[in-house]
Design an enzyme around this catalytic site. Structure first.
Site, PDB file in Angstrom:
ATOM      1  CG  ASP A   1      36.593  47.397  41.728  1.00  9.94           C
ATOM      2  OD1 ASP A   1      38.153  47.316  41.891  1.00  9.94           O
ATOM      3  OD2 ASP A   1      36.204  47.760  40.433  1.00  9.94           O
TER       4      ASP A   1
ATOM      5  CE  LYS B   1      38.622  46.712  38.541  1.00  8.68           C
ATOM      6  NZ  LYS B   1      37.675  47.730  37.780  1.00  8.68           N
TER       7      LYS B   1
ATOM      8  CB  CYS C   1      34.055  46.752  38.004  1.00 10.81           C
ATOM      9  SG  CYS C   1      34.416  47.962  37.158  1.00 10.81           S
TER      10      CYS C   1
END
Length: 201
Positions: free
Chosen positions: A12, A109, A154
């Site tokens: 990310d 996601k 994450c």
């Protein structure tokens, strides 16, 4: 060059998680040169991308609530975040300084409106898979090194799931940056260490 059984998972590194973004992590862009330098060392390189619909249930604005407050979801407590990484927006794009050309798989996601997805392996119900485990196993991957944003959400959730699935998991802390929400970094580092995740500088 590391063995072909080792993969680098870049979590990310998107505009909204970097300074100036909707959910900026302090120093989020400072880790990018280290990540770019690591990429040639690995024979398998996977990038993840937060990819939310605008009506996502983890957005505080969709509840009329304050950002960073907690709400109970069917799968457990959920932090309500500022609206971020909305599909197709500039905020959801990878940071322009990140070298994305070596990515062999870009895994999106968090695209299911009713459930958040911190981990690269599972949605936050911890049972709905993203498909990453199967991809890694089909390529003969045994170990994963995780870098990116944010260390305490994450990245950590991905590392914990990797260890739980039987992969050797390492988090390179100097190639990550943390939100550290109410002491979340220290708590999750202890959890990772207890789960057998290697924490390296």
């Amino acid at each position: 060059m590391r063995p072909l059984t080792e993969a680098l998972i870049v979590i990310d590194v998107q505009n909204d998680f970097c300074p100036g973004g909707a959910l900026a992590v302090a120093g989020g862009d400072a880790i990018i040169p280290r990540i770019n330098a690591l990429l040639p060392e690995f024979g398998a390189r996977i990038f993840t991308q937060d990819w939310h619909p605008a009506d996502h249930s983890s957005f505080a604005a969709n509840h009329g609530a304050e950002p960073f407050s907690l709400v109970e979801m069917p799968y457990g407590p959920q932090v309500l975040w500022p609206t971020h990484c909305v599909q197709g927006t500039t905020g959801a794009e990878f940071h322009p300084a990140l070298d994305t050309d070596p990515a062999e798989l870009i895994l999106r996601k968090g695209f299911r409106a009713g459930i958040d997805s911190y981990s690269a392996f599972f949605e936050n119900d911890r049972t709905t898979p993203t498909g990453l485990e199967g991809y890694l196993r089909s390529r003969g991957i045994e170990a994963v090194t995780l870098v990116g944003l944010a260390t305490d959400f994450c990245v950590a959730y991905s590392a914990l799931d990797a260890a739980r699935l039987g992969f050797r998991a390492t988090v390179l802390e100097s190639a990550c940056a943390a939100i550290d929400l109410n002491g979340s970094l220290a708590a999750i580092k202890a959890q990772m260490a207890a789960a057998g995740v290697r924490l390296e500088a």
